[in-house]
Design an enzyme around this catalytic site. Structure first.
Site, PDB file in Angstrom:
ATOM      1  N   LEU A  93       0.829  -1.203   0.000  1.00 63.16           N
ATOM      2  CA  LEU A  93       0.000   0.000   0.000  1.00 63.16           C
ATOM      3  C   LEU A  93       0.867   1.259   0.000  1.00 63.16           C
ATOM      4  CD1 LEU A  93      -2.543  -1.386   2.580  1.00 63.16           C
ATOM      5  CD2 LEU A  93      -3.065  -0.862   0.177  1.00 63.16           C
ATOM      6  N   HIS A 109       1.434 -10.917   9.500  1.00 66.19           N
ATOM      7  CA  HIS A 109       2.542 -11.301   8.633  1.00 66.19           C
ATOM      8  C   HIS A 109       3.063 -12.652   9.093  1.00 66.19           C
ATOM      9  CE1 HIS A 109       6.045 -10.801   6.051  1.00 66.19           C
ATOM     10  NE2 HIS A 109       6.784 -11.198   7.056  1.00 66.19           N
ATOM     11  N   ASP A 145       5.913  -4.130   6.292  1.00 72.22           N
ATOM     12  CA  ASP A 145       6.090  -5.109   7.378  1.00 72.22           C
ATOM     13  C   ASP A 145       7.015  -4.575   8.475  1.00 72.22           C
ATOM     14  OD1 ASP A 145       6.260  -7.702   4.869  1.00 72.22           O
ATOM     15  OD2 ASP A 145       4.534  -6.763   5.818  1.00 72.22           O
TER      16      ASP A 145
HETATM   17  N1  LIG Z   1       2.686  -0.073   3.068  1.00 77.08           N
HETATM   18  C1  LIG Z   1       2.426  -1.324   3.478  1.00 77.08           C
HETATM   19  N2  LIG Z   1       1.663  -2.124   2.700  1.00 77.08           N
HETATM   20  C2  LIG Z   1       1.411  -3.401   3.115  1.00 77.08           C
HETATM   21  C3  LIG Z   1       1.969  -3.902   4.308  1.00 77.08           C
HETATM   22  C4  LIG Z   1       2.778  -3.021   5.109  1.00 77.08           C
HETATM   23  O1  LIG Z   1       3.260  -3.387   6.203  1.00 77.08           O
HETATM   24  N3  LIG Z   1       2.974  -1.754   4.658  1.00 77.08           N
HETATM   25  N4  LIG Z   1       1.774  -5.260   4.669  1.00 77.08           N
HETATM   26  C5  LIG Z   1       1.408  -6.100   3.520  1.00 77.08           C
HETATM   27  C6  LIG Z   1       1.174  -7.547   3.759  1.00 77.08           C
HETATM   28  N5  LIG Z   1       2.376  -8.289   3.294  1.00 77.08           N
HETATM   29  C7  LIG Z   1       3.007  -9.040   4.230  1.00 77.08           C
HETATM   30  O2  LIG Z   1       2.510  -9.244   5.358  1.00 77.08           O
HETATM   31  C8  LIG Z   1       2.841  -8.204   1.954  1.00 77.08           C
HETATM   32  C9  LIG Z   1       1.923  -8.209   0.908  1.00 77.08           C
HETATM   33  C10 LIG Z   1       2.364  -8.112  -0.416  1.00 77.08           C
HETATM   34  C11 LIG Z   1       3.727  -8.027  -0.700  1.00 77.08           C
HETATM   35  C12 LIG Z   1       4.164  -7.891  -2.138  1.00 77.08           C
HETATM   36  O3  LIG Z   1       5.366  -7.973  -2.438  1.00 77.08           O
HETATM   37  N6  LIG Z   1       3.178  -7.677  -3.027  1.00 77.08           N
HETATM   38  C13 LIG Z   1       3.449  -7.468  -4.474  1.00 77.08           C
HETATM   39  C14 LIG Z   1       2.513  -8.332  -5.304  1.00 77.08           C
HETATM   40  C15 LIG Z   1       2.595  -9.773  -4.827  1.00 77.08           C
HETATM   41  C16 LIG Z   1       1.423 -10.593  -5.392  1.00 77.08           C
HETATM   42  O4  LIG Z   1       0.509  -9.990  -6.006  1.00 77.08           O
HETATM   43  O5  LIG Z   1       1.457 -11.822  -5.176  1.00 77.08           O
HETATM   44  C17 LIG Z   1       3.182  -6.003  -4.846  1.00 77.08           C
HETATM   45  O6  LIG Z   1       2.353  -5.337  -4.164  1.00 77.08           O
HETATM   46  O7  LIG Z   1       3.756  -5.577  -5.871  1.00 77.08           O
HETATM   47  C18 LIG Z   1       4.648  -8.037   0.339  1.00 77.08           C
HETATM   48  C19 LIG Z   1       4.215  -8.146   1.666  1.00 77.08           C
HETATM   49  C20 LIG Z   1       0.205  -5.515   2.809  1.00 77.08           C
HETATM   50  N7  LIG Z   1       0.607  -4.209   2.349  1.00 77.08           N
HETATM   51  N1  LIG Z   2       2.274 -10.796   3.363  1.00 75.65           N
HETATM   52  C1  LIG Z   2       0.924 -11.168   3.638  1.00 75.65           C
HETATM   53  C2  LIG Z   2       0.873 -12.665   3.865  1.00 75.65           C
HETATM   54  O1  LIG Z   2       1.711 -13.423   3.385  1.00 75.65           O
HETATM   55  N2  LIG Z   2      -0.141 -13.078   4.635  1.00 75.65           N
HETATM   56  C3  LIG Z   2      -0.309 -14.479   4.897  1.00 75.65           C
HETATM   57  O2  LIG Z   2      -1.181 -15.098   3.944  1.00 75.65           O
HETATM   58  C4  LIG Z   2      -1.605 -16.351   4.525  1.00 75.65           C
HETATM   59  C5  LIG Z   2      -3.001 -16.714   4.041  1.00 75.65           C
HETATM   60  O3  LIG Z   2      -3.903 -15.898   4.666  1.00 75.65           O
HETATM   61  P1  LIG Z   2      -5.497 -16.119   4.519  1.00 75.65           P
HETATM   62  O4  LIG Z   2      -5.772 -17.635   4.592  1.00 75.65           O
HETATM   63  O5  LIG Z   2      -6.076 -15.364   5.666  1.00 75.65           O
HETATM   64  O6  LIG Z   2      -5.874 -15.574   3.161  1.00 75.65           O
HETATM   65  C6  LIG Z   2      -1.457 -16.151   6.058  1.00 75.65           C
HETATM   66  O7  LIG Z   2      -0.455 -17.029   6.542  1.00 75.65           O
HETATM   67  C7  LIG Z   2      -0.998 -14.723   6.211  1.00 75.65           C
HETATM   68  O8  LIG Z   2      -0.093 -14.551   7.297  1.00 75.65           O
END
Ligand SMILES: Nc1nc2c(c(=O)[nH]1)N[C@@H](CN(C=O)c1ccc(C(=O)N[C@@H](CCC(=O)O)C(=O)O)cc1)CN2
Ligand SMILES: NCC(=O)N[C@@H]1O[C@H](COP(=O)([O-])[O-])[C@@H](O)[C@H]1O
Length: 210
Positions: A93, A109, A145
């Site tokens: 985000l 996470h 994160d």
């Molecule tokens: N600004 C923030 N945004 C988000 C956070 C945060 O702490 N600060 N937490 C994440 C959740 N997350 C891990 O817990 C996480 C989610 C997504 C990604 C990532 O690399 N996403 C890619 C696309 C990956 C895909 O579509 O499979 C992207 O956005 O380009 C890393 C960590 C939620 N957002």
């Molecule tokens: N970075 C974000 C991430 O990896 N989140 C992880 O996705 C899994 C599925 O969640 P869900 O079954 O609630 O969809 C969970 O283990 C959660 O921690």
């Protein structure tokens, strides 16, 4: 009664655990909306079957990350949330989105932060030879994160574990940890002191699985 919005990208098992806890524990809160960036998210089916409003904001239909986040924020804001929960939500985000919901935006996470931010956490923990793994509930900040830690759950790493084995073991604990943390946030029971988060009624912010 406080409104909670939950954002998902997939199966939504954490969303389901929160919905069930909200109902069974009779929170002074309701799940007002489940929103996903993917129309095929399995969690949307569960939410609809429970009569919970759902929405899809497909990130692939926007020209920029900022444009997607602006629309997502408007859809979420329309539900007047006291708390916004990221539950398996897989989009990074923008600072503008985070600022709009700062202090009431939370994520789970699948690692013991600050170790292993980002993706593929269980593979990385195994490759690093970790003897413990787990999950972290944290307030969301612009830095990925990295936000203040609300609660953590620890699980053992066992010989021969695959990433899927570890993911399954951690997920069981997430389903206990996350509803508890969301309940605290919705009830205004968290006190933030710099980067340290305290539960004001002294409930344990740590789960340790044998
Ligand atoms: N600004 C923030 N945004 C988000 C956070 C945060 O702490 N600060 N937490 C994440 C959740 N997350 C891990 O817990 C996480 C989610 C997504 C990604 C990532 O690399 N996403 C890619 C696309 C990956 C895909 O579509 O499979 C992207 O956005 O380009 C890393 C960590 C939620 N957002
Ligand atoms: N970075 C974000 C991430 O990896 N989140 C992880 O996705 C899994 C599925 O969640 P869900 O079954 O609630 O969809 C969970 O283990 C959660 O921690």
């Amino acid at each position: 009664m406080k409104n909670i919005v939950i954002a998902i990208s997939g199966r939504g098992s954490n969303m389901e655990a929160i919905v069930r806890a909200c109902e069974s524990e009779r929170w002074d809160a309701r799940i007002a909306l489940v929103v996903s960036n993917r129309a095929d998210a399995g969690g949307l089916v569960f939410a609809r079957e429970r009569g919970i409003a759902t929405a899809v904001v497909d990130h692939r239909t926007f020209a920029s990350r900022e444009a997607f986040d602006a629309e997502l924020a408007d859809v979420i804001d329309a539900a007047a949330p006291a708390v916004v929960v990221l539950a398996g939500f897989m989009r990074i985000l923008t600072p503008g989105f985070v600022a709009r919901f700062a202090g009431r935006l939370v994520n789970v996470h699948p690692s013991l932060l600050p170790a292993f931010p980002g993706l593929h956490t269980h593979r990385r923990a195994l490759d690093a030879g970790c003897k413990v793994a787990g999950a972290t509930v944290h307030l969301v900040t612009a830095e990925l994160d990295h936000g203040p830690i609300v609660a953590q759950a620890v699980v053992p790493v066992r010989a021969g574990d695959t990433p899927d084995d570890l993911a399954e073991r951690v997920l069981v604990q997430e389903h206990v940890l996350y509803p508890r943390a969301v309940r605290w946030l919705a009830a205004g029971e968290l006190r933030i002191d710099g980067d340290v988060v305290h539960h004001t009624r002294g409930e344990s912010q740590l789960l340790v699985a044998a």
